[in-house]
Write a protein that holds these residues in place. Structure first.
Motif, PDB file in Angstrom:
ATOM      1  N   GLN A   1      42.093  40.420  41.282  1.00 21.22           N
ATOM      2  CA  GLN A   1      42.054  41.245  41.494  1.00 21.22           C
ATOM      3  C   GLN A   1      42.984  41.911  40.473  1.00 21.22           C
ATOM      4  N   GLU A   2      44.455  41.053  40.587  1.00 18.93           N
ATOM      5  CA  GLU A   2      46.011  40.960  40.230  1.00 18.93           C
ATOM      6  C   GLU A   2      45.975  40.987  39.190  1.00 18.93           C
ATOM      7  N   GLU A   3      44.979  40.586  38.514  1.00 17.11           N
ATOM      8  CA  GLU A   3      44.860  40.217  36.798  1.00 17.11           C
ATOM      9  C   GLU A   3      44.178  41.782  36.559  1.00 17.11           C
ATOM     10  N   ASP A   4      43.454  41.745  36.459  1.00 18.00           N
ATOM     11  CA  ASP A   4      42.998  42.965  36.285  1.00 18.00           C
ATOM     12  C   ASP A   4      43.753  44.688  36.622  1.00 18.00           C
TER      13      ASP A   4
ATOM     14  N   ARG B   1      46.858  40.075  20.891  1.00 10.56           N
ATOM     15  CA  ARG B   1      47.650  38.897  20.895  1.00 10.56           C
ATOM     16  C   ARG B   1      49.095  39.182  21.636  1.00 10.56           C
ATOM     17  N   ASN B   2      49.757  40.092  21.188  1.00 12.08           N
ATOM     18  CA  ASN B   2      50.798  40.393  22.522  1.00 12.08           C
ATOM     19  C   ASN B   2      50.945  41.030  23.889  1.00 12.08           C
ATOM     20  N   LEU B   3      49.629  41.615  23.729  1.00 10.39           N
ATOM     21  CA  LEU B   3      49.236  42.463  24.719  1.00 10.39           C
ATOM     22  C   LEU B   3      49.062  41.363  26.242  1.00 10.39           C
TER      23      LEU B   3
ATOM     24  N   GLN C   1      49.009  35.491  32.163  1.00 12.05           N
ATOM     25  CA  GLN C   1      48.515  34.384  31.652  1.00 12.05           C
ATOM     26  C   GLN C   1      47.338  34.165  30.986  1.00 12.05           C
ATOM     27  N   ARG C   2      46.659  34.650  30.430  1.00 11.97           N
ATOM     28  CA  ARG C   2      45.616  34.884  29.458  1.00 11.97           C
ATOM     29  C   ARG C   2      45.755  35.002  28.051  1.00 11.97           C
ATOM     30  N   CYS C   3      44.708  34.756  27.238  1.00 11.49           N
ATOM     31  CA  CYS C   3      44.005  34.664  25.797  1.00 11.49           C
ATOM     32  C   CYS C   3      44.309  36.260  25.736  1.00 11.49           C
ATOM     33  N   GLY C   4      44.523  36.732  24.425  1.00  7.47           N
ATOM     34  CA  GLY C   4      44.681  38.083  24.248  1.00  7.47           C
ATOM     35  C   GLY C   4      43.010  38.117  23.954  1.00  7.47           C
ATOM     36  N   LYS C   5      42.311  37.806  23.319  1.00  9.70           N
ATOM     37  CA  LYS C   5      40.844  36.747  23.337  1.00  9.70           C
ATOM     38  C   LYS C   5      40.214  37.537  24.658  1.00  9.70           C
ATOM     39  N   SER C   6      40.186  36.971  25.609  1.00 11.45           N
ATOM     40  CA  SER C   6      40.065  36.975  26.855  1.00 11.45           C
ATOM     41  C   SER C   6      40.228  37.986  27.660  1.00 11.45           C
ATOM     42  N   CYS C   7      41.654  38.589  27.719  1.00 14.97           N
ATOM     43  CA  CYS C   7      42.295  40.085  27.717  1.00 14.97           C
ATOM     44  C   CYS C   7      40.817  41.476  27.080  1.00 14.97           C
TER      45      CYS C   7
ATOM     46  N   ASN D   1      47.957  26.190  25.696  1.00 16.25           N
ATOM     47  CA  ASN D   1      48.400  25.761  26.353  1.00 16.25           C
ATOM     48  C   ASN D   1      49.114  26.677  28.193  1.00 16.25           C
ATOM     49  N   GLY D   2      48.302  25.891  29.390  1.00 19.93           N
ATOM     50  CA  GLY D   2      49.624  26.982  30.438  1.00 19.93           C
ATOM     51  C   GLY D   2      48.318  28.482  30.655  1.00 19.93           C
ATOM     52  N   LEU D   3      47.326  28.767  29.964  1.00 20.32           N
ATOM     53  CA  LEU D   3      46.929  29.925  30.326  1.00 20.32           C
ATOM     54  C   LEU D   3      45.698  29.488  31.062  1.00 20.32           C
ATOM     55  N   LYS D   4      45.259  30.605  31.603  1.00 18.25           N
ATOM     56  CA  LYS D   4      44.630  31.056  32.456  1.00 18.25           C
ATOM     57  C   LYS D   4      42.945  30.988  32.024  1.00 18.25           C
TER      58      LYS D   4
END
Length: 329
Positions: A19-22, A38-40, A47-53, A10-13
DNA sequence: AAACAGTGCAACCGCTCTGAC
DNA sequence: TGTCAGAGCGGTTGCACTGTT
Protein backbone atom coordinates in the motif's frame (compact mmCIF):
# COMPACT_ATOMS: atom_id res chain seq x y z
CA UNK A 1 25.59 -2.96 -28.42
CA UNK A 2 22.25 -4.14 -27.32
CA UNK A 3 19.67 -1.98 -25.81
CA UNK A 4 20.45 -0.95 -22.28
CA UNK A 5 18.13 -2.50 -19.74
CA UNK A 6 15.24 -0.39 -18.64
CA UNK A 7 16.57 -0.43 -15.13
CA UNK A 8 19.27 -1.82 -12.98
CA UNK A 9 17.65 -4.93 -11.64
CA UNK A 10 20.05 -5.25 -8.73
CA UNK A 11 18.43 -4.28 -5.49
CA UNK A 12 15.04 -3.61 -7.03
CA UNK A 13 11.98 -5.05 -5.41
CA UNK A 14 9.71 -7.50 -7.20
CA UNK A 15 6.43 -9.10 -6.39
CA UNK A 16 3.22 -7.69 -5.02
CA UNK A 17 3.02 -3.99 -4.40
CA UNK A 18 2.46 -2.71 -0.89
CA UNK A 19 0.00 0.00 0.00
CA UNK A 20 2.88 2.33 0.77
CA UNK A 21 4.39 1.80 -2.67
CA UNK A 22 1.05 2.39 -4.29
CA UNK A 23 0.63 5.66 -2.41
CA UNK A 24 4.08 6.84 -3.43
CA UNK A 25 3.39 6.07 -7.06
CA UNK A 26 -0.03 7.66 -7.02
CA UNK A 27 1.17 10.81 -5.33
CA UNK A 28 4.09 11.20 -7.69
CA UNK A 29 1.94 10.75 -10.78
CA UNK A 30 -0.69 13.13 -9.44
CA UNK A 31 1.97 15.80 -9.28
CA UNK A 32 4.18 15.04 -12.26
CA UNK A 33 1.98 12.94 -14.46
CA UNK A 34 2.71 9.50 -15.92
CA UNK A 35 5.88 10.18 -17.89
CA UNK A 36 9.55 9.21 -17.97
CA UNK A 37 9.06 5.86 -16.35
CA UNK A 38 12.77 5.18 -16.24
CA UNK A 39 13.44 8.00 -13.83
CA UNK A 40 10.12 7.82 -12.05
CA UNK A 41 11.03 5.16 -9.44
CA UNK A 42 14.09 7.06 -8.33
CA UNK A 43 12.27 10.35 -8.18
CA UNK A 44 9.31 8.82 -6.39
CA UNK A 45 11.45 6.96 -3.90
CA UNK A 46 10.49 3.52 -5.12
CA UNK A 47 12.78 0.52 -5.29
CA UNK A 48 11.05 -0.68 -8.42
CA UNK A 49 11.78 -1.00 -12.10
CA UNK A 50 10.24 1.70 -14.27
CA UNK A 51 8.40 -0.87 -16.26
CA UNK A 52 6.97 -2.35 -13.09
CA UNK A 53 5.76 1.11 -12.08
CA UNK A 54 4.18 1.65 -15.47
CA UNK A 55 2.40 -1.70 -15.38
CA UNK A 56 1.25 -1.12 -11.82
CA UNK A 57 -0.17 2.23 -12.79
CA UNK A 58 -1.77 1.25 -16.07
CA UNK A 59 -3.15 -2.07 -14.86
CA UNK A 60 -4.20 -1.27 -11.32
CA UNK A 61 -3.78 2.23 -9.93
CA UNK A 62 -5.17 4.35 -12.74
CA UNK A 63 -8.21 6.21 -11.37
CA UNK A 64 -10.43 5.16 -14.27
CA UNK A 65 -9.87 1.46 -13.70
CA UNK A 66 -13.07 -0.47 -13.20
CA UNK A 67 -12.69 -3.37 -10.81
CA UNK A 68 -14.96 -6.33 -10.35
CA UNK A 69 -16.53 -8.97 -12.49
CA UNK A 70 -17.09 -8.51 -16.18
CA UNK A 71 -20.68 -7.88 -17.10
CA UNK A 72 -22.45 -9.88 -19.76
CA UNK A 73 -22.29 -6.90 -22.08
CA UNK A 74 -18.56 -6.56 -21.53
CA UNK A 75 -18.05 -10.25 -22.15
CA UNK A 76 -20.07 -10.09 -25.34
CA UNK A 77 -18.08 -7.08 -26.44
CA UNK A 78 -14.80 -8.85 -25.80
CA UNK A 79 -15.84 -11.86 -27.83
CA UNK A 80 -17.07 -9.78 -30.71
CA UNK A 81 -14.04 -7.55 -30.75
CA UNK A 82 -11.72 -10.52 -30.46
CA UNK A 83 -13.36 -12.10 -33.47
CA UNK A 84 -12.36 -9.01 -35.43
CA UNK A 85 -9.18 -7.82 -33.77
CA UNK A 86 -7.69 -11.06 -32.54
CA UNK A 87 -5.30 -10.86 -29.60
CA UNK A 88 -4.94 -7.12 -29.81
CA UNK A 89 -5.82 -6.71 -26.16
CA UNK A 90 -4.98 -3.04 -26.02
CA UNK A 91 -7.27 -2.35 -28.96
CA UNK A 92 -10.00 -4.32 -27.25
CA UNK A 93 -9.36 -2.55 -23.96
CA UNK A 94 -9.62 0.80 -25.70
CA UNK A 95 -13.25 -0.02 -26.42
CA UNK A 96 -13.99 -1.23 -22.92
CA UNK A 97 -13.84 1.78 -20.60
CA UNK A 98 -12.17 0.98 -17.31
CA UNK A 99 -10.72 -2.34 -18.37
CA UNK A 100 -7.06 -2.96 -19.04
CA UNK A 101 -5.50 -5.11 -21.71
CA UNK A 102 -3.94 -7.36 -19.09
CA UNK A 103 -7.24 -7.81 -17.31
CA UNK A 104 -9.01 -8.64 -20.54
CA UNK A 105 -6.27 -11.03 -21.55
CA UNK A 106 -6.46 -12.82 -18.22
CA UNK A 107 -10.23 -12.98 -18.37
CA UNK A 108 -10.09 -14.32 -21.89
CA UNK A 109 -7.62 -17.04 -21.02
CA UNK A 110 -9.32 -18.12 -17.80
CA UNK A 111 -12.99 -17.80 -18.67
CA UNK A 112 -14.01 -17.06 -22.22
CA UNK A 113 -11.48 -19.28 -23.94
CA UNK A 114 -12.48 -22.29 -21.89
CA UNK A 115 -16.15 -21.76 -22.49
CA UNK A 116 -15.70 -21.39 -26.23
CA UNK A 117 -13.76 -24.63 -26.27
CA UNK A 118 -16.54 -26.35 -24.38
CA UNK A 119 -18.97 -25.03 -26.99
CA UNK A 120 -16.85 -26.52 -29.74
CA UNK A 121 -15.69 -23.13 -30.96
CA UNK A 122 -12.11 -22.40 -31.81
CA UNK A 123 -11.19 -19.43 -29.59
CA UNK A 124 -8.61 -18.31 -32.13
CA UNK A 125 -10.70 -18.25 -35.28
CA UNK A 126 -14.15 -18.15 -33.64
CA UNK A 127 -15.12 -20.85 -36.07
CA UNK A 128 -16.81 -24.04 -34.97
CA UNK A 129 -14.32 -26.83 -34.59
CA UNK A 130 -15.86 -30.23 -35.05
CA UNK A 131 -12.66 -31.86 -33.90
CA UNK A 132 -13.59 -30.53 -30.47
CA UNK A 133 -16.87 -32.35 -30.69
CA UNK A 134 -17.93 -35.93 -30.88
CA UNK A 135 -17.71 -36.85 -34.55
CA UNK A 136 -19.44 -40.17 -34.15
CA UNK A 137 -22.56 -38.55 -32.79
CA UNK A 138 -22.60 -36.19 -35.74
CA UNK A 139 -22.27 -39.00 -38.24
CA UNK A 140 -25.13 -40.85 -36.64
CA UNK A 141 -27.28 -37.77 -36.68
CA UNK A 142 -30.31 -37.94 -39.00
CA UNK A 143 -29.56 -34.31 -39.88
CA UNK A 144 -26.31 -35.19 -41.55
CA UNK A 145 -26.68 -34.50 -45.22
CA UNK A 146 -24.72 -33.24 -48.16
CA UNK A 147 -24.79 -29.58 -47.25
CA UNK A 148 -23.54 -30.26 -43.79
CA UNK A 149 -20.72 -32.32 -45.21
CA UNK A 150 -19.79 -29.44 -47.44
CA UNK A 151 -19.09 -27.53 -44.29
CA UNK A 152 -17.30 -30.44 -42.71
CA UNK A 153 -14.84 -30.01 -45.52
CA UNK A 154 -13.97 -26.65 -44.04
CA UNK A 155 -13.89 -27.71 -40.46
CA UNK A 156 -12.17 -31.03 -40.45
CA UNK A 157 -8.85 -32.08 -41.73
CA UNK A 158 -9.05 -33.96 -45.02
CA UNK A 159 -8.43 -37.36 -43.49
CA UNK A 160 -11.23 -36.97 -41.00
CA UNK A 161 -13.59 -35.87 -43.72
CA UNK A 162 -12.55 -38.73 -45.96
CA UNK A 163 -13.40 -41.10 -43.17
CA UNK A 164 -16.76 -39.42 -42.77
CA UNK A 165 -17.45 -39.75 -46.46
CA UNK A 166 -16.55 -43.39 -46.43
CA UNK A 167 -18.96 -43.96 -43.63
CA UNK A 168 -21.68 -42.15 -45.51
CA UNK A 169 -20.92 -44.10 -48.64
CA UNK A 170 -21.46 -47.24 -46.65
CA UNK A 171 -24.89 -45.88 -45.87
CA UNK A 172 -25.73 -45.63 -49.57
CA UNK A 173 -25.77 -41.87 -49.64
CA UNK A 174 -25.46 -41.32 -53.36
CA UNK A 175 -24.60 -37.65 -53.08
CA UNK A 176 -21.52 -38.45 -51.11
CA UNK A 177 -19.91 -39.92 -54.22
CA UNK A 178 -19.73 -36.51 -55.78
CA UNK A 179 -18.05 -34.95 -52.84
CA UNK A 180 -15.77 -37.89 -52.32
CA UNK A 181 -14.69 -37.73 -55.93
CA UNK A 182 -13.90 -34.08 -55.51
CA UNK A 183 -11.85 -34.77 -52.44
CA UNK A 184 -9.95 -37.62 -54.02
CA UNK A 185 -9.03 -35.42 -56.94
CA UNK A 186 -7.95 -32.77 -54.47
CA UNK A 187 -9.89 -30.20 -56.42
CA UNK A 188 -10.82 -26.76 -55.31
CA UNK A 189 -14.27 -26.59 -56.75
CA UNK A 190 -15.86 -23.19 -56.83
CA UNK A 191 -19.42 -22.03 -56.59
CA UNK A 192 -21.05 -18.67 -56.25
CA UNK A 193 -23.20 -17.59 -53.34
CA UNK A 194 -26.43 -18.12 -55.24
CA UNK A 195 -25.32 -21.63 -56.05
CA UNK A 196 -24.65 -22.15 -52.40
CA UNK A 197 -28.18 -21.13 -51.67
CA UNK A 198 -29.41 -23.68 -54.15
CA UNK A 199 -27.43 -26.29 -52.35
CA UNK A 200 -28.91 -25.29 -49.05
CA UNK A 201 -32.46 -25.28 -50.31
CA UNK A 202 -32.46 -27.95 -52.93
CA UNK A 203 -29.55 -30.13 -51.96
CA UNK A 204 -28.16 -29.66 -55.46
CA UNK A 205 -24.48 -29.55 -56.06
CA UNK A 206 -22.65 -28.13 -59.05
CA UNK A 207 -20.15 -30.45 -60.71
CA UNK A 208 -17.25 -28.46 -59.30
CA UNK A 209 -17.68 -26.21 -56.38
CA UNK A 210 -15.84 -24.44 -53.64
CA UNK A 211 -16.95 -22.57 -50.62
CA UNK A 212 -15.57 -19.14 -51.19
CA UNK A 213 -14.39 -17.27 -48.21
CA UNK A 214 -16.18 -13.96 -48.25
CA UNK A 215 -14.77 -12.72 -45.01
CA UNK A 216 -11.49 -10.93 -45.57
CA UNK A 217 -10.82 -10.83 -41.86
CA UNK A 218 -10.39 -14.58 -41.81
CA UNK A 219 -8.50 -15.17 -44.97
CA UNK A 220 -5.22 -15.51 -43.16
CA UNK A 221 -6.24 -17.79 -40.41
CA UNK A 222 -4.62 -20.98 -41.60
CA UNK A 223 -6.34 -24.25 -42.14
CA UNK A 224 -9.52 -23.17 -40.42
CA UNK A 225 -9.80 -19.97 -42.32
CA UNK A 226 -12.58 -20.94 -44.67
CA UNK A 227 -15.50 -19.40 -43.03
CA UNK A 228 -18.72 -21.24 -43.30
CA UNK A 229 -20.83 -18.76 -41.43
CA UNK A 230 -20.16 -15.87 -43.74
CA UNK A 231 -21.79 -17.95 -46.40
CA UNK A 232 -24.43 -19.52 -44.28
CA UNK A 233 -25.74 -16.12 -43.36
CA UNK A 234 -25.81 -14.54 -46.74
CA UNK A 235 -28.56 -12.01 -46.85
CA UNK A 236 -31.14 -14.03 -48.69
CA UNK A 237 -31.12 -17.14 -46.58
CA UNK A 238 -34.30 -17.92 -44.77
CA UNK A 239 -34.35 -17.92 -40.99
CA UNK A 240 -35.13 -21.58 -40.76
CA UNK A 241 -32.14 -22.31 -42.91
CA UNK A 242 -30.02 -20.34 -40.51
CA UNK A 243 -31.51 -22.11 -37.56
CA UNK A 244 -30.88 -25.48 -39.09
CA UNK A 245 -27.31 -24.61 -39.81
CA UNK A 246 -26.77 -23.44 -36.26
CA UNK A 247 -27.04 -26.98 -35.10
CA UNK A 248 -25.34 -28.51 -38.08
CA UNK A 249 -22.09 -26.78 -37.47
CA UNK A 250 -21.55 -27.55 -33.90
CA UNK A 251 -23.44 -24.96 -31.95
CA UNK A 252 -25.42 -27.50 -30.05
CA UNK A 253 -28.86 -26.15 -30.84
CA UNK A 254 -31.44 -28.63 -29.68
CA UNK A 255 -34.58 -29.45 -31.57
CA UNK A 256 -36.58 -27.58 -28.97
CA UNK A 257 -34.44 -24.51 -29.28
CA UNK A 258 -34.53 -24.67 -33.06
CA UNK A 259 -38.29 -24.85 -32.97
CA UNK A 260 -38.45 -21.93 -30.60
CA UNK A 261 -36.17 -19.95 -32.82
CA UNK A 262 -38.26 -20.70 -35.86
CA UNK A 263 -41.48 -19.78 -34.18
CA UNK A 264 -40.55 -16.85 -32.01
CA UNK A 265 -37.38 -15.29 -33.18
CA UNK A 266 -36.47 -13.30 -36.19
CA UNK A 267 -33.35 -12.78 -38.16
CA UNK A 268 -33.55 -9.48 -39.92
CA UNK A 269 -31.31 -9.20 -42.87
CA UNK A 270 -30.21 -5.62 -43.15
CA UNK A 271 -29.41 -4.14 -46.50
CA UNK A 272 -25.81 -3.22 -46.14
CA UNK A 273 -22.91 -2.69 -48.41
CA UNK A 274 -20.49 -4.09 -45.92
CA UNK A 275 -21.95 -7.55 -45.68
CA UNK A 276 -18.82 -9.12 -46.96
CA UNK A 277 -16.92 -7.80 -44.02
CA UNK A 278 -19.25 -9.19 -41.48
CA UNK A 279 -18.52 -12.37 -39.68
CA UNK A 280 -21.43 -13.97 -37.98
CA UNK A 281 -19.06 -16.01 -35.89
CA UNK A 282 -18.92 -13.32 -33.29
CA UNK A 283 -22.63 -13.42 -32.80
CA UNK A 284 -22.70 -17.16 -32.77
CA UNK A 285 -19.95 -17.38 -30.25
CA UNK A 286 -21.64 -14.96 -27.94
CA UNK A 287 -22.46 -16.81 -24.75
CA UNK A 288 -26.08 -17.44 -24.14
CA UNK A 289 -27.63 -16.75 -20.81
CA UNK A 290 -30.98 -17.24 -19.25
CA UNK A 291 -31.75 -13.57 -19.63
CA UNK A 292 -29.85 -12.40 -22.63
CA UNK A 293 -29.57 -8.76 -23.48
CA UNK A 294 -30.55 -7.64 -26.97
CA UNK A 295 -28.31 -9.36 -29.43
CA UNK A 296 -27.73 -6.17 -31.32
CA UNK A 297 -23.99 -5.97 -31.51
CA UNK A 298 -24.12 -2.17 -31.70
CA UNK A 299 -23.61 -2.23 -27.99
CA UNK A 300 -20.16 -3.62 -28.53
CA UNK A 301 -18.74 -0.47 -30.00
CA UNK A 302 -18.11 2.40 -27.73
CA UNK A 303 -16.66 4.88 -30.11
CA UNK A 304 -17.84 3.45 -33.36
CA UNK A 305 -14.41 3.56 -34.88
CA UNK A 306 -14.47 -0.07 -35.77
CA UNK A 307 -17.70 0.09 -37.67
CA UNK A 308 -15.92 0.87 -40.87
CA UNK A 309 -14.46 -2.62 -40.95
CA UNK A 310 -17.14 -4.47 -39.11
CA UNK A 311 -20.78 -4.28 -40.02
CA UNK A 312 -22.36 -4.70 -36.65
CA UNK A 313 -26.00 -4.39 -37.54
CA UNK A 314 -26.22 -6.71 -40.46
CA UNK A 315 -28.49 -9.02 -38.57
CA UNK A 316 -30.72 -8.50 -35.62
CA UNK A 317 -31.45 -11.63 -33.70
CA UNK A 318 -34.15 -11.64 -31.11
CA UNK A 319 -34.36 -14.49 -28.68
CA UNK A 320 -37.60 -15.02 -26.85
CA UNK A 321 -37.36 -14.69 -23.10
CA UNK A 322 -39.11 -17.98 -22.64
CA UNK A 323 -36.26 -19.80 -24.24
CA UNK A 324 -34.21 -21.86 -21.83
CA UNK A 325 -30.52 -21.69 -22.61
CA UNK A 326 -29.27 -23.61 -19.61
CA UNK A 327 -28.76 -26.70 -21.70
CA UNK A 328 -26.27 -24.92 -23.89
CA UNK A 329 -24.04 -23.39 -21.22
C1' DA B 1 -9.99 -30.57 10.33
C1' DA B 2 -6.28 -31.32 7.23
C1' DA B 3 -4.37 -32.24 2.83
C1' DC B 4 -4.70 -31.75 -1.79
C1' DA B 5 -6.14 -30.10 -6.38
C1' DG B 6 -8.11 -26.69 -9.14
C1' DT B 7 -8.92 -21.92 -10.21
C1' DG B 8 -8.38 -16.89 -10.73
C1' DC B 9 -5.59 -13.09 -11.03
C1' DA B 10 -1.83 -9.78 -10.26
C1' DA B 11 2.57 -9.39 -11.67
C1' DC B 12 6.62 -10.43 -14.16
C1' DC B 13 9.70 -11.69 -18.16
C1' DG B 14 11.41 -11.50 -22.65
C1' DC B 15 10.63 -10.02 -26.84
C1' DT B 16 8.88 -7.02 -30.73
C1' DC B 17 7.02 -2.84 -32.52
C1' DT B 18 6.60 2.15 -32.95
C1' DG B 19 7.63 6.84 -32.87
C1' DA B 20 10.69 10.55 -31.52
C1' DC B 21 15.11 12.33 -31.82
C1' DT C 1 20.03 5.46 -40.18
C1' DG C 2 20.62 4.14 -35.57
C1' DT C 3 19.34 4.59 -30.78
C1' DC C 4 16.22 4.90 -27.20
C1' DA C 5 11.92 4.98 -24.37
C1' DG C 6 7.52 3.64 -24.19
C1' DA C 7 3.98 0.57 -25.39
C1' DG C 8 2.20 -3.85 -26.41
C1' DC C 9 2.02 -8.81 -26.56
C1' DG C 10 2.29 -13.89 -25.37
C1' DG C 11 3.58 -16.70 -22.06
C1' DT C 12 4.46 -17.76 -17.44
C1' DT C 13 4.79 -17.64 -12.34
C1' DG C 14 3.40 -17.28 -7.65
C1' DC C 15 0.05 -16.79 -4.39
C1' DA C 16 -4.49 -16.57 -2.40
C1' DC C 17 -8.76 -18.56 -2.47
C1' DT C 18 -12.12 -22.31 -3.02
C1' DG C 19 -13.81 -26.87 -3.52
C1' DT C 20 -13.11 -31.73 -2.87
C1' DT C 21 -11.57 -35.85 -0.64
Amino acid sequence: MGRSPCCDKNGLKKGPWTQEEDMKLIQYIQIHGPANWRNLPKNAGLQRCGKSCRLRWTNYLRPDIKRGRFSFEEEETIIQLHSVLGNKWSAIAARLPGRTDNEIKNYWNTHIRKRLLRMGIDPVTHAPRLDFLDLSSLLNSPQLNLSSLLHLQNLLNPEALRLSMNLMSANNNQNSDILLQSLQQNQSPVFLPNQFENIIHNQQIPPNFQIQNTNPMQENMGQFSTNSSSLIFQENLAPNTINNNLSKYGYGISDQMRNDLSENSSFQSMNSSCSNNFSFDSVLSTPLSSSPPPMNSDSAFINGSIEEEFCSDLFKFEIPESLNFDDFM
